[in-house]
Motif scaffolding. Structure first.
Motif, PDB file in Angstrom:
ATOM      1  N   LEU A 144       0.725  -1.622   0.174  1.00  0.00           N
ATOM      2  CA  LEU A 144       0.038   0.177  -0.047  1.00  0.00           C
ATOM      3  C   LEU A 144       0.482   1.712  -0.065  1.00  0.00           C
ATOM      4  O   LEU A 144       0.637   2.486  -0.546  1.00  0.00           O
ATOM      5  CB  LEU A 144      -1.042   0.231   1.405  1.00  0.00           C
ATOM      6  CG  LEU A 144      -1.964  -1.472   1.437  1.00  0.00           C
ATOM      7  CD1 LEU A 144      -2.957  -1.285   2.519  1.00  0.00           C
ATOM      8  CD2 LEU A 144      -3.144  -1.052  -0.098  1.00  0.00           C
ATOM      9  N   GLN A 145       2.076   1.312   0.523  1.00  0.00           N
ATOM     10  CA  GLN A 145       2.638   2.433   0.790  1.00  0.00           C
ATOM     11  C   GLN A 145       2.890   2.787  -0.654  1.00  0.00           C
ATOM     12  O   GLN A 145       3.688   4.202  -0.540  1.00  0.00           O
ATOM     13  CB  GLN A 145       4.302   1.940   1.845  1.00  0.00           C
ATOM     14  CG  GLN A 145       4.949   3.754   1.725  1.00  0.00           C
ATOM     15  CD  GLN A 145       5.564   2.938   3.806  1.00  0.00           C
ATOM     16  OE1 GLN A 145       5.564   1.603   3.911  1.00  0.00           O
ATOM     17  NE2 GLN A 145       6.477   3.725   3.895  1.00  0.00           N
ATOM     18  N   SER A 188      -3.918   7.453  -9.256  1.00  0.00           N
ATOM     19  CA  SER A 188      -3.735   7.828  -7.776  1.00  0.00           C
ATOM     20  C   SER A 188      -4.520   7.858  -7.010  1.00  0.00           C
ATOM     21  O   SER A 188      -4.333   7.224  -5.910  1.00  0.00           O
ATOM     22  CB  SER A 188      -3.590   9.716  -8.022  1.00  0.00           C
ATOM     23  OG  SER A 188      -2.024   9.127  -8.931  1.00  0.00           O
ATOM     24  N   ASN A 231      -5.247   4.176  -5.510  1.00  0.00           N
ATOM     25  CA  ASN A 231      -4.635   4.082  -4.831  1.00  0.00           C
ATOM     26  C   ASN A 231      -4.832   3.889  -3.225  1.00  0.00           C
ATOM     27  O   ASN A 231      -4.606   2.879  -2.039  1.00  0.00           O
ATOM     28  CB  ASN A 231      -2.903   4.694  -5.017  1.00  0.00           C
ATOM     29  CG  ASN A 231      -2.077   4.418  -5.266  1.00  0.00           C
ATOM     30  OD1 ASN A 231      -2.320   3.269  -6.215  1.00  0.00           O
ATOM     31  ND2 ASN A 231      -1.063   5.286  -5.643  1.00  0.00           N
ATOM     32  N   TRP A 232      -5.683   4.859  -3.301  1.00  0.00           N
ATOM     33  CA  TRP A 232      -6.735   4.414  -1.656  1.00  0.00           C
ATOM     34  C   TRP A 232      -7.878   3.960  -1.704  1.00  0.00           C
ATOM     35  O   TRP A 232      -8.526   3.681  -0.796  1.00  0.00           O
ATOM     36  CB  TRP A 232      -7.463   5.860  -1.517  1.00  0.00           C
ATOM     37  CG  TRP A 232      -5.457   7.245  -1.465  1.00  0.00           C
ATOM     38  CD1 TRP A 232      -5.153   7.882  -2.333  1.00  0.00           C
ATOM     39  CD2 TRP A 232      -5.044   7.205  -0.294  1.00  0.00           C
ATOM     40  NE1 TRP A 232      -4.005   8.163  -2.095  1.00  0.00           N
ATOM     41  CE2 TRP A 232      -4.028   8.073  -0.275  1.00  0.00           C
ATOM     42  CE3 TRP A 232      -5.023   6.412   1.964  1.00  0.00           C
ATOM     43  CZ2 TRP A 232      -2.949   7.797   0.127  1.00  0.00           C
ATOM     44  CZ3 TRP A 232      -4.009   6.807   2.045  1.00  0.00           C
ATOM     45  CH2 TRP A 232      -3.361   7.446   1.457  1.00  0.00           C
ATOM     46  N   LEU A 288     -11.388   4.937   0.337  1.00  0.00           N
ATOM     47  CA  LEU A 288     -10.775   5.610   1.382  1.00  0.00           C
ATOM     48  C   LEU A 288     -10.861   7.128   0.659  1.00  0.00           C
ATOM     49  O   LEU A 288     -11.027   8.620   1.072  1.00  0.00           O
ATOM     50  CB  LEU A 288      -9.573   5.367   1.726  1.00  0.00           C
ATOM     51  CG  LEU A 288      -9.515   4.777   2.584  1.00  0.00           C
ATOM     52  CD1 LEU A 288      -8.475   4.661   3.177  1.00  0.00           C
ATOM     53  CD2 LEU A 288     -11.046   4.713   4.223  1.00  0.00           C
ATOM     54  N   HIS A 289     -10.722   7.075  -0.980  1.00  0.00           N
ATOM     55  CA  HIS A 289     -10.656   8.002  -2.133  1.00  0.00           C
ATOM     56  C   HIS A 289     -12.416   8.749  -2.468  1.00  0.00           C
ATOM     57  O   HIS A 289     -12.881   7.633  -3.668  1.00  0.00           O
ATOM     58  CB  HIS A 289      -9.902   8.011  -2.752  1.00  0.00           C
ATOM     59  CG  HIS A 289      -9.168   9.587  -2.812  1.00  0.00           C
ATOM     60  ND1 HIS A 289      -9.964  10.310  -4.174  1.00  0.00           N
ATOM     61  CD2 HIS A 289      -8.257  10.423  -3.298  1.00  0.00           C
ATOM     62  CE1 HIS A 289      -9.750  11.413  -4.363  1.00  0.00           C
ATOM     63  NE2 HIS A 289      -8.823  11.627  -3.900  1.00  0.00           N
ATOM     64  N   GLY A 323       1.821   1.533  -3.516  1.00  0.00           N
ATOM     65  CA  GLY A 323       0.770   2.587  -3.962  1.00  0.00           C
ATOM     66  C   GLY A 323       1.175   0.884  -5.031  1.00  0.00           C
ATOM     67  O   GLY A 323       1.479   0.556  -5.762  1.00  0.00           O
TER      68      GLY A 323
END
Length: 456
Positions: free
Chosen positions: A43-44, A218, A221-222, A225-226, A46
Protein backbone atom coordinates in the motif's frame (compact mmCIF):
# COMPACT_ATOMS: atom_id res chain seq x y z
CA UNK A 1 -30.74 -52.63 0.86
CA UNK A 2 -29.81 -53.53 4.46
CA UNK A 3 -26.11 -53.54 3.51
CA UNK A 4 -26.44 -50.06 1.98
CA UNK A 5 -28.24 -48.82 5.11
CA UNK A 6 -25.51 -50.25 7.36
CA UNK A 7 -22.77 -48.62 5.27
CA UNK A 8 -24.59 -45.28 5.36
CA UNK A 9 -24.89 -45.55 9.15
CA UNK A 10 -21.18 -46.30 9.46
CA UNK A 11 -20.32 -43.26 7.29
CA UNK A 12 -22.53 -41.02 9.47
CA UNK A 13 -20.91 -42.35 12.63
CA UNK A 14 -17.43 -41.79 11.20
CA UNK A 15 -18.34 -38.20 10.30
CA UNK A 16 -19.64 -37.62 13.82
CA UNK A 17 -16.55 -39.08 15.50
CA UNK A 18 -13.85 -37.80 13.08
CA UNK A 19 -12.74 -34.24 13.66
CA UNK A 20 -13.63 -31.81 10.87
CA UNK A 21 -10.43 -30.52 9.28
CA UNK A 22 -9.98 -26.77 9.19
CA UNK A 23 -7.39 -24.66 7.45
CA UNK A 24 -4.48 -23.60 9.64
CA UNK A 25 -5.04 -20.21 11.20
CA UNK A 26 -2.26 -17.71 11.74
CA UNK A 27 -1.82 -16.30 15.19
CA UNK A 28 -2.66 -12.65 15.85
CA UNK A 29 1.06 -11.91 15.96
CA UNK A 30 1.77 -13.69 12.65
CA UNK A 31 -1.18 -11.92 10.99
CA UNK A 32 0.22 -8.62 12.19
CA UNK A 33 3.61 -9.56 10.74
CA UNK A 34 2.00 -10.31 7.36
CA UNK A 35 0.22 -6.96 7.44
CA UNK A 36 3.44 -5.20 8.40
CA UNK A 37 5.82 -6.90 5.97
CA UNK A 38 3.50 -7.61 3.03
CA UNK A 39 0.38 -5.47 3.19
CA UNK A 40 1.71 -2.11 4.35
CA UNK A 41 4.69 -2.00 1.93
CA UNK A 42 2.33 -2.83 -0.98
CA UNK A 43 0.00 0.00 0.00
CA UNK A 44 2.81 2.37 0.86
CA UNK A 45 4.48 2.27 -2.56
CA UNK A 46 1.09 2.32 -4.33
CA UNK A 47 -0.88 -0.63 -5.69
CA UNK A 48 -2.28 1.08 -8.79
CA UNK A 49 0.37 3.73 -9.44
CA UNK A 50 3.77 3.76 -7.78
CA UNK A 51 4.88 6.58 -5.49
CA UNK A 52 8.55 7.20 -6.37
CA UNK A 53 9.62 8.35 -2.90
CA UNK A 54 8.05 5.31 -1.23
CA UNK A 55 9.38 2.94 -3.88
CA UNK A 56 12.85 4.31 -3.19
CA UNK A 57 12.33 3.73 0.55
CA UNK A 58 11.12 0.16 -0.07
CA UNK A 59 14.30 -0.54 -2.04
CA UNK A 60 16.42 0.88 0.78
CA UNK A 61 14.92 -1.57 3.29
CA UNK A 62 14.64 -4.37 0.66
CA UNK A 63 10.98 -4.82 1.57
CA UNK A 64 10.17 -7.70 -0.79
CA UNK A 65 13.08 -9.84 0.39
CA UNK A 66 11.86 -9.53 3.98
CA UNK A 67 8.29 -10.32 2.89
CA UNK A 68 9.39 -13.49 1.08
CA UNK A 69 11.45 -14.62 4.07
CA UNK A 70 8.43 -14.18 6.35
CA UNK A 71 6.13 -16.19 4.08
CA UNK A 72 8.71 -18.97 3.80
CA UNK A 73 8.85 -19.04 7.60
CA UNK A 74 5.05 -19.24 7.84
CA UNK A 75 4.94 -22.04 5.26
CA UNK A 76 7.34 -24.08 7.40
CA UNK A 77 5.39 -23.26 10.56
CA UNK A 78 1.82 -23.83 9.32
CA UNK A 79 2.25 -26.08 6.30
CA UNK A 80 1.08 -25.66 2.71
CA UNK A 81 -2.10 -23.82 3.68
CA UNK A 82 -3.92 -21.86 2.50
CA UNK A 83 -3.32 -19.97 5.73
CA UNK A 84 -6.23 -18.11 7.31
CA UNK A 85 -5.35 -14.63 8.51
CA UNK A 86 -7.10 -12.97 11.45
CA UNK A 87 -8.23 -9.90 9.52
CA UNK A 88 -10.90 -7.75 11.17
CA UNK A 89 -14.04 -7.54 9.05
CA UNK A 90 -12.67 -9.61 6.16
CA UNK A 91 -12.14 -13.32 5.54
CA UNK A 92 -8.73 -13.66 3.91
CA UNK A 93 -6.35 -16.53 3.27
CA UNK A 94 -2.72 -16.49 2.19
CA UNK A 95 -1.75 -18.92 -0.59
CA UNK A 96 1.55 -20.66 0.18
CA UNK A 97 1.59 -23.69 -2.13
CA UNK A 98 2.44 -23.63 -5.87
CA UNK A 99 -0.19 -26.33 -6.43
CA UNK A 100 -2.82 -24.09 -4.87
CA UNK A 101 -1.70 -21.15 -7.03
CA UNK A 102 -2.17 -23.28 -10.12
CA UNK A 103 -5.59 -24.46 -9.01
CA UNK A 104 -6.84 -20.98 -8.15
CA UNK A 105 -5.65 -19.42 -11.40
CA UNK A 106 -6.88 -22.36 -13.50
CA UNK A 107 -10.32 -22.22 -11.85
CA UNK A 108 -10.83 -18.50 -12.40
CA UNK A 109 -13.44 -16.96 -12.58
CA UNK A 110 -15.53 -19.74 -11.02
CA UNK A 111 -15.18 -20.35 -8.11
CA UNK A 112 -12.21 -17.95 -7.80
CA UNK A 113 -13.38 -14.60 -9.19
CA UNK A 114 -11.15 -11.68 -10.18
CA UNK A 115 -13.67 -9.07 -8.99
CA UNK A 116 -12.66 -8.97 -5.34
CA UNK A 117 -14.09 -6.34 -3.05
CA UNK A 118 -10.72 -4.57 -2.87
CA UNK A 119 -10.16 -4.64 -6.63
CA UNK A 120 -13.62 -3.26 -7.36
CA UNK A 121 -13.04 -0.38 -4.96
CA UNK A 122 -9.75 0.53 -6.64
CA UNK A 123 -10.40 -0.03 -10.35
CA UNK A 124 -13.88 1.56 -10.30
CA UNK A 125 -12.10 4.92 -10.02
CA UNK A 126 -11.15 4.71 -13.71
CA UNK A 127 -12.84 1.66 -15.31
CA UNK A 128 -16.08 0.83 -13.47
CA UNK A 129 -17.18 -1.53 -16.26
CA UNK A 130 -13.72 -2.99 -16.85
CA UNK A 131 -13.41 -6.72 -17.41
CA UNK A 132 -11.36 -7.35 -14.24
CA UNK A 133 -14.18 -6.17 -11.99
CA UNK A 134 -17.10 -7.35 -14.11
CA UNK A 135 -19.84 -9.66 -12.88
CA UNK A 136 -20.00 -13.31 -13.89
CA UNK A 137 -22.67 -12.37 -16.45
CA UNK A 138 -20.83 -9.46 -18.07
CA UNK A 139 -17.28 -10.81 -17.94
CA UNK A 140 -17.30 -13.32 -20.87
CA UNK A 141 -18.26 -10.87 -23.62
CA UNK A 142 -15.92 -8.16 -22.27
CA UNK A 143 -13.11 -10.70 -22.15
CA UNK A 144 -13.84 -11.68 -25.78
CA UNK A 145 -13.65 -8.02 -26.80
CA UNK A 146 -10.26 -7.58 -25.10
CA UNK A 147 -8.81 -10.78 -26.53
CA UNK A 148 -9.93 -9.87 -30.06
CA UNK A 149 -8.64 -6.28 -29.98
CA UNK A 150 -5.35 -7.24 -28.30
CA UNK A 151 -4.83 -10.38 -30.43
CA UNK A 152 -4.14 -12.32 -27.25
CA UNK A 153 -3.24 -15.67 -28.78
CA UNK A 154 -0.48 -14.44 -31.08
CA UNK A 155 3.09 -13.56 -30.14
CA UNK A 156 3.04 -10.68 -32.66
CA UNK A 157 -0.11 -8.58 -32.97
CA UNK A 158 -1.65 -8.54 -36.45
CA UNK A 159 -1.24 -4.75 -36.44
CA UNK A 160 2.45 -4.89 -35.52
CA UNK A 161 3.64 -3.14 -38.71
CA UNK A 162 2.03 0.16 -37.67
CA UNK A 163 3.15 -0.28 -34.05
CA UNK A 164 6.76 -0.80 -35.10
CA UNK A 165 6.68 2.59 -36.80
CA UNK A 166 5.68 4.33 -33.55
CA UNK A 167 8.25 2.35 -31.55
CA UNK A 168 11.13 3.16 -33.89
CA UNK A 169 10.22 6.82 -34.15
CA UNK A 170 10.13 7.29 -30.37
CA UNK A 171 13.33 5.31 -29.79
CA UNK A 172 15.08 7.45 -32.40
CA UNK A 173 13.89 10.60 -30.60
CA UNK A 174 14.92 9.16 -27.22
CA UNK A 175 18.48 8.37 -28.28
CA UNK A 176 19.15 11.50 -30.32
CA UNK A 177 22.03 13.61 -28.94
CA UNK A 178 21.96 11.90 -25.56
CA UNK A 179 24.84 10.31 -23.63
CA UNK A 180 22.93 9.63 -20.41
CA UNK A 181 19.53 7.98 -20.25
CA UNK A 182 17.21 8.77 -17.32
CA UNK A 183 13.72 7.74 -16.30
CA UNK A 184 11.96 11.08 -17.06
CA UNK A 185 13.21 11.01 -20.66
CA UNK A 186 12.39 7.33 -21.12
CA UNK A 187 8.91 7.55 -19.62
CA UNK A 188 7.98 10.65 -21.65
CA UNK A 189 8.81 8.97 -24.95
CA UNK A 190 7.29 5.71 -23.73
CA UNK A 191 3.90 7.35 -23.11
CA UNK A 192 4.01 9.11 -26.49
CA UNK A 193 4.64 5.72 -28.05
CA UNK A 194 1.79 4.12 -26.08
CA UNK A 195 -0.71 6.79 -27.12
CA UNK A 196 0.31 6.31 -30.75
CA UNK A 197 -0.02 2.51 -30.51
CA UNK A 198 -3.41 2.63 -28.79
CA UNK A 199 -5.07 5.59 -30.52
CA UNK A 200 -2.86 6.66 -33.43
CA UNK A 201 -0.76 9.66 -34.41
CA UNK A 202 -3.47 12.17 -33.46
CA UNK A 203 -2.88 11.51 -29.75
CA UNK A 204 0.93 11.53 -29.68
CA UNK A 205 0.92 14.81 -27.74
CA UNK A 206 -2.42 14.38 -25.95
CA UNK A 207 -0.97 14.42 -22.45
CA UNK A 208 -4.33 15.43 -20.99
CA UNK A 209 -5.67 11.93 -21.55
CA UNK A 210 -2.81 10.17 -19.79
CA UNK A 211 -2.65 12.87 -17.09
CA UNK A 212 -6.33 12.22 -16.33
CA UNK A 213 -5.58 8.52 -16.18
CA UNK A 214 -2.72 9.15 -13.76
CA UNK A 215 -4.92 11.32 -11.53
CA UNK A 216 -7.61 8.63 -11.39
CA UNK A 217 -5.09 5.89 -10.68
CA UNK A 218 -3.61 7.98 -7.89
CA UNK A 219 -7.07 8.18 -6.34
CA UNK A 220 -7.45 4.43 -6.90
CA UNK A 221 -4.42 3.82 -4.67
CA UNK A 222 -6.73 4.75 -1.79
CA UNK A 223 -9.60 2.51 -3.02
CA UNK A 224 -12.51 2.90 -0.57
CA UNK A 225 -10.95 5.90 1.16
CA UNK A 226 -10.84 8.34 -1.76
CA UNK A 227 -13.97 9.88 -3.31
CA UNK A 228 -14.47 9.19 -7.01
CA UNK A 229 -13.27 12.02 -9.23
CA UNK A 230 -16.31 11.75 -11.46
CA UNK A 231 -15.66 14.80 -13.63
CA UNK A 232 -12.13 13.65 -14.46
CA UNK A 233 -13.33 10.10 -15.10
CA UNK A 234 -16.13 11.28 -17.39
CA UNK A 235 -13.70 13.49 -19.34
CA UNK A 236 -11.23 10.64 -19.76
CA UNK A 237 -13.86 8.08 -20.80
CA UNK A 238 -15.43 10.57 -23.24
CA UNK A 239 -12.01 11.19 -24.78
CA UNK A 240 -11.37 7.48 -25.17
CA UNK A 241 -14.84 6.97 -26.66
CA UNK A 242 -14.15 9.73 -29.19
CA UNK A 243 -10.92 8.07 -30.31
CA UNK A 244 -12.59 4.66 -30.50
CA UNK A 245 -15.42 6.12 -32.59
CA UNK A 246 -12.93 7.67 -35.03
CA UNK A 247 -10.14 5.06 -35.12
CA UNK A 248 -6.92 5.68 -36.96
CA UNK A 249 -5.83 2.90 -39.31
CA UNK A 250 -3.30 0.57 -37.67
CA UNK A 251 -4.08 1.64 -34.11
CA UNK A 252 -5.46 -0.64 -31.42
CA UNK A 253 -8.57 1.54 -31.60
CA UNK A 254 -9.13 0.22 -35.13
CA UNK A 255 -8.96 -3.38 -33.91
CA UNK A 256 -11.27 -2.49 -31.03
CA UNK A 257 -13.81 -1.20 -33.57
CA UNK A 258 -13.71 -4.61 -35.29
CA UNK A 259 -13.92 -6.63 -32.08
CA UNK A 260 -17.19 -8.31 -31.03
CA UNK A 261 -19.36 -5.99 -28.94
CA UNK A 262 -22.74 -5.94 -27.24
CA UNK A 263 -24.59 -3.00 -25.64
CA UNK A 264 -22.90 -3.87 -22.33
CA UNK A 265 -19.31 -4.21 -23.58
CA UNK A 266 -18.48 -0.53 -22.93
CA UNK A 267 -15.18 -0.49 -24.89
CA UNK A 268 -14.17 2.87 -23.40
CA UNK A 269 -14.06 1.14 -19.99
CA UNK A 270 -11.75 -1.60 -21.28
CA UNK A 271 -9.10 0.68 -22.77
CA UNK A 272 -7.95 2.23 -19.44
CA UNK A 273 -6.68 -1.19 -18.43
CA UNK A 274 -4.57 -1.27 -21.60
CA UNK A 275 -2.99 2.06 -20.63
CA UNK A 276 -2.49 0.72 -17.10
CA UNK A 277 -0.75 -2.39 -18.46
CA UNK A 278 1.53 -0.35 -20.71
CA UNK A 279 2.53 1.85 -17.78
CA UNK A 280 3.63 -1.19 -15.78
CA UNK A 281 5.41 -2.43 -18.91
CA UNK A 282 7.57 0.69 -18.88
CA UNK A 283 8.97 -0.31 -15.45
CA UNK A 284 9.56 -3.87 -16.68
CA UNK A 285 11.43 -2.78 -19.80
CA UNK A 286 13.47 -0.19 -17.87
CA UNK A 287 14.52 -2.80 -15.30
CA UNK A 288 15.34 -5.22 -18.13
CA UNK A 289 17.67 -2.54 -19.51
CA UNK A 290 19.25 -2.30 -16.06
CA UNK A 291 19.82 -6.06 -15.97
CA UNK A 292 21.38 -6.08 -19.43
CA UNK A 293 23.34 -2.94 -18.61
CA UNK A 294 25.01 -4.67 -15.67
CA UNK A 295 25.38 -8.30 -16.83
CA UNK A 296 27.93 -8.63 -19.64
CA UNK A 297 27.30 -12.28 -20.52
CA UNK A 298 23.55 -11.86 -20.93
CA UNK A 299 24.01 -8.57 -22.80
CA UNK A 300 26.36 -10.33 -25.21
CA UNK A 301 23.83 -13.11 -25.79
CA UNK A 302 21.11 -10.53 -26.40
CA UNK A 303 23.23 -8.56 -28.90
CA UNK A 304 24.12 -11.73 -30.81
CA UNK A 305 20.44 -12.62 -31.05
CA UNK A 306 19.82 -9.35 -32.91
CA UNK A 307 22.51 -9.87 -35.56
CA UNK A 308 21.14 -9.71 -39.08
CA UNK A 309 17.67 -8.56 -38.01
CA UNK A 310 15.96 -5.52 -39.48
CA UNK A 311 14.41 -4.12 -36.29
CA UNK A 312 12.21 -1.81 -38.31
CA UNK A 313 10.18 -4.94 -39.06
CA UNK A 314 8.34 -7.14 -36.50
CA UNK A 315 10.30 -10.10 -35.11
CA UNK A 316 9.63 -12.54 -32.22
CA UNK A 317 12.86 -11.47 -30.41
CA UNK A 318 12.88 -14.53 -28.16
CA UNK A 319 16.00 -13.60 -26.18
CA UNK A 320 14.88 -10.05 -25.41
CA UNK A 321 11.41 -11.32 -24.59
CA UNK A 322 13.00 -13.69 -22.06
CA UNK A 323 14.93 -10.76 -20.55
CA UNK A 324 11.69 -8.82 -20.02
CA UNK A 325 10.03 -11.88 -18.50
CA UNK A 326 13.01 -12.31 -16.21
CA UNK A 327 12.72 -8.65 -15.18
CA UNK A 328 9.09 -9.33 -14.30
CA UNK A 329 10.01 -12.48 -12.38
CA UNK A 330 12.59 -10.65 -10.31
CA UNK A 331 10.42 -7.58 -9.72
CA UNK A 332 6.77 -8.31 -10.61
CA UNK A 333 4.75 -5.22 -11.41
CA UNK A 334 1.68 -6.93 -9.94
CA UNK A 335 3.08 -8.55 -6.79
CA UNK A 336 -0.34 -9.22 -5.22
CA UNK A 337 -2.75 -11.40 -7.22
CA UNK A 338 -6.20 -11.37 -5.63
CA UNK A 339 -9.16 -13.71 -6.05
CA UNK A 340 -12.44 -14.09 -4.17
CA UNK A 341 -14.45 -17.27 -3.67
CA UNK A 342 -17.93 -17.31 -5.19
CA UNK A 343 -18.92 -20.39 -3.16
CA UNK A 344 -17.54 -22.67 -0.46
CA UNK A 345 -14.38 -24.38 -1.74
CA UNK A 346 -12.45 -27.27 -0.25
CA UNK A 347 -8.67 -27.60 -0.13
CA UNK A 348 -6.74 -30.55 1.30
CA UNK A 349 -6.41 -28.77 4.62
CA UNK A 350 -10.05 -27.78 4.93
CA UNK A 351 -12.81 -25.60 3.47
CA UNK A 352 -12.69 -21.95 2.45
CA UNK A 353 -16.06 -20.17 2.83
CA UNK A 354 -17.78 -18.13 0.16
CA UNK A 355 -16.72 -14.47 -0.08
CA UNK A 356 -13.16 -15.12 1.11
CA UNK A 357 -10.26 -13.17 -0.38
CA UNK A 358 -7.25 -15.21 -1.50
CA UNK A 359 -3.88 -13.47 -1.67
CA UNK A 360 -1.17 -14.85 -3.96
CA UNK A 361 2.04 -12.94 -3.29
CA UNK A 362 3.97 -13.49 -6.52
CA UNK A 363 7.46 -12.72 -5.11
CA UNK A 364 7.12 -15.72 -2.78
CA UNK A 365 7.13 -18.03 -5.79
CA UNK A 366 9.35 -15.94 -8.10
CA UNK A 367 12.07 -15.56 -5.44
CA UNK A 368 11.64 -18.82 -3.53
CA UNK A 369 15.28 -19.79 -2.95
CA UNK A 370 14.09 -22.93 -1.13
CA UNK A 371 12.94 -24.25 -4.51
CA UNK A 372 14.59 -22.13 -7.23
CA UNK A 373 18.38 -22.24 -7.54
CA UNK A 374 18.38 -19.04 -9.60
CA UNK A 375 15.92 -17.21 -7.38
CA UNK A 376 18.14 -14.14 -6.97
CA UNK A 377 20.06 -14.26 -10.26
CA UNK A 378 19.37 -12.92 -13.73
CA UNK A 379 18.68 -16.10 -15.71
CA UNK A 380 16.71 -15.37 -18.91
CA UNK A 381 17.33 -18.99 -19.94
CA UNK A 382 14.63 -19.86 -17.41
CA UNK A 383 12.09 -18.66 -20.01
CA UNK A 384 13.24 -20.80 -22.94
CA UNK A 385 10.10 -22.84 -22.28
CA UNK A 386 7.55 -20.29 -21.06
CA UNK A 387 4.88 -22.90 -20.41
CA UNK A 388 7.21 -24.88 -18.13
CA UNK A 389 8.24 -21.71 -16.30
CA UNK A 390 4.60 -20.85 -15.59
CA UNK A 391 4.00 -24.28 -14.12
CA UNK A 392 6.23 -23.54 -11.09
CA UNK A 393 4.37 -20.98 -10.98
CA UNK A 394 6.14 -17.96 -12.39
CA UNK A 395 3.18 -15.70 -13.12
CA UNK A 396 4.23 -12.17 -14.12
CA UNK A 397 0.99 -11.77 -16.09
CA UNK A 398 -1.13 -14.03 -13.88
CA UNK A 399 -2.22 -17.25 -15.62
CA UNK A 400 -5.23 -19.36 -16.50
CA UNK A 401 -8.44 -17.97 -18.03
CA UNK A 402 -7.77 -14.54 -16.50
CA UNK A 403 -4.20 -14.23 -17.80
CA UNK A 404 -3.52 -10.66 -18.91
CA UNK A 405 -4.99 -10.44 -22.45
CA UNK A 406 -2.24 -7.95 -23.39
CA UNK A 407 0.56 -10.35 -22.37
CA UNK A 408 1.94 -11.03 -25.84
CA UNK A 409 1.39 -7.48 -27.03
CA UNK A 410 3.24 -6.02 -24.05
CA UNK A 411 6.11 -8.49 -24.40
CA UNK A 412 6.49 -7.74 -28.10
CA UNK A 413 6.48 -3.96 -27.58
CA UNK A 414 8.90 -4.05 -24.63
CA UNK A 415 11.31 -6.49 -26.29
CA UNK A 416 11.29 -4.39 -29.48
CA UNK A 417 12.02 -1.17 -27.56
CA UNK A 418 15.01 -2.58 -25.68
CA UNK A 419 16.26 -4.35 -28.82
CA UNK A 420 16.26 -1.05 -30.71
CA UNK A 421 18.11 0.69 -27.86
CA UNK A 422 20.74 -2.05 -27.69
CA UNK A 423 21.17 -2.20 -31.43
CA UNK A 424 21.93 1.54 -31.56
CA UNK A 425 23.82 2.22 -28.33
CA UNK A 426 25.24 0.29 -25.39
CA UNK A 427 23.49 1.25 -22.10
CA UNK A 428 25.62 0.77 -18.97
CA UNK A 429 24.02 1.07 -15.55
CA UNK A 430 25.62 3.95 -13.64
CA UNK A 431 25.67 2.30 -10.22
CA UNK A 432 26.45 -1.12 -8.72
CA UNK A 433 23.00 -2.04 -7.41
CA UNK A 434 22.81 -5.05 -9.74
CA UNK A 435 26.26 -6.54 -9.21
CA UNK A 436 26.22 -9.96 -10.99
CA UNK A 437 28.41 -11.46 -8.25
CA UNK A 438 25.82 -10.68 -5.56
CA UNK A 439 22.19 -11.77 -5.06
CA UNK A 440 19.91 -9.31 -6.81
CA UNK A 441 17.86 -7.06 -4.50
CA UNK A 442 14.30 -8.07 -3.69
CA UNK A 443 13.06 -4.55 -4.42
CA UNK A 444 14.36 -2.29 -7.19
CA UNK A 445 13.32 1.32 -7.63
CA UNK A 446 13.13 1.91 -11.40
CA UNK A 447 12.77 5.67 -11.18
CA UNK A 448 16.33 6.32 -9.97
CA UNK A 449 18.11 4.11 -12.55
CA UNK A 450 20.47 5.95 -14.92
CA UNK A 451 22.47 4.70 -17.89
CA UNK A 452 25.53 5.84 -19.79
CA UNK A 453 25.02 5.45 -23.54
CA UNK A 454 28.12 4.51 -25.52
CA UNK A 455 28.70 3.40 -29.10
CA UNK A 456 29.25 -0.29 -29.84
Amino acid sequence: MRRVTEEATMVREQKQTSPVRALPRASVLDTARVIGRVGIPLLQRGVIVRRPSQTRLMERVDADRHAVALLQELRQKYGAGPLRLRMPGRRMVLVLSPDHVQRILDETPEPFHTATREKRAALAHFEPAGVLISSTEDRPERRRFNESALDTDHAIHRGADAMIGAINDEVDRLLADRDVLTWPDYSRHWMRMVRRIVFGEQTADDEQLTDDMLALRSAANWAFLHPTRRRVRERMLAGIDHHLSNPEPGSLAEYAARAPQTPTTFPEHQVPQWLFAFDAASWASWRALALLGSHERQAGDALRSLEGLDLRQPHPLHVMRACVLESLRLWPTTPAILRETTRRVRFEGGPVPEDTALLIYAPLFHRDDENLDAAHRFEPEMWEDERAAMEWPLVPFSAGPAVCPARNLVLHVTSTVISRIFSERRPTLLDDRLDPSEPLPGTLDPFSLRFALTDH
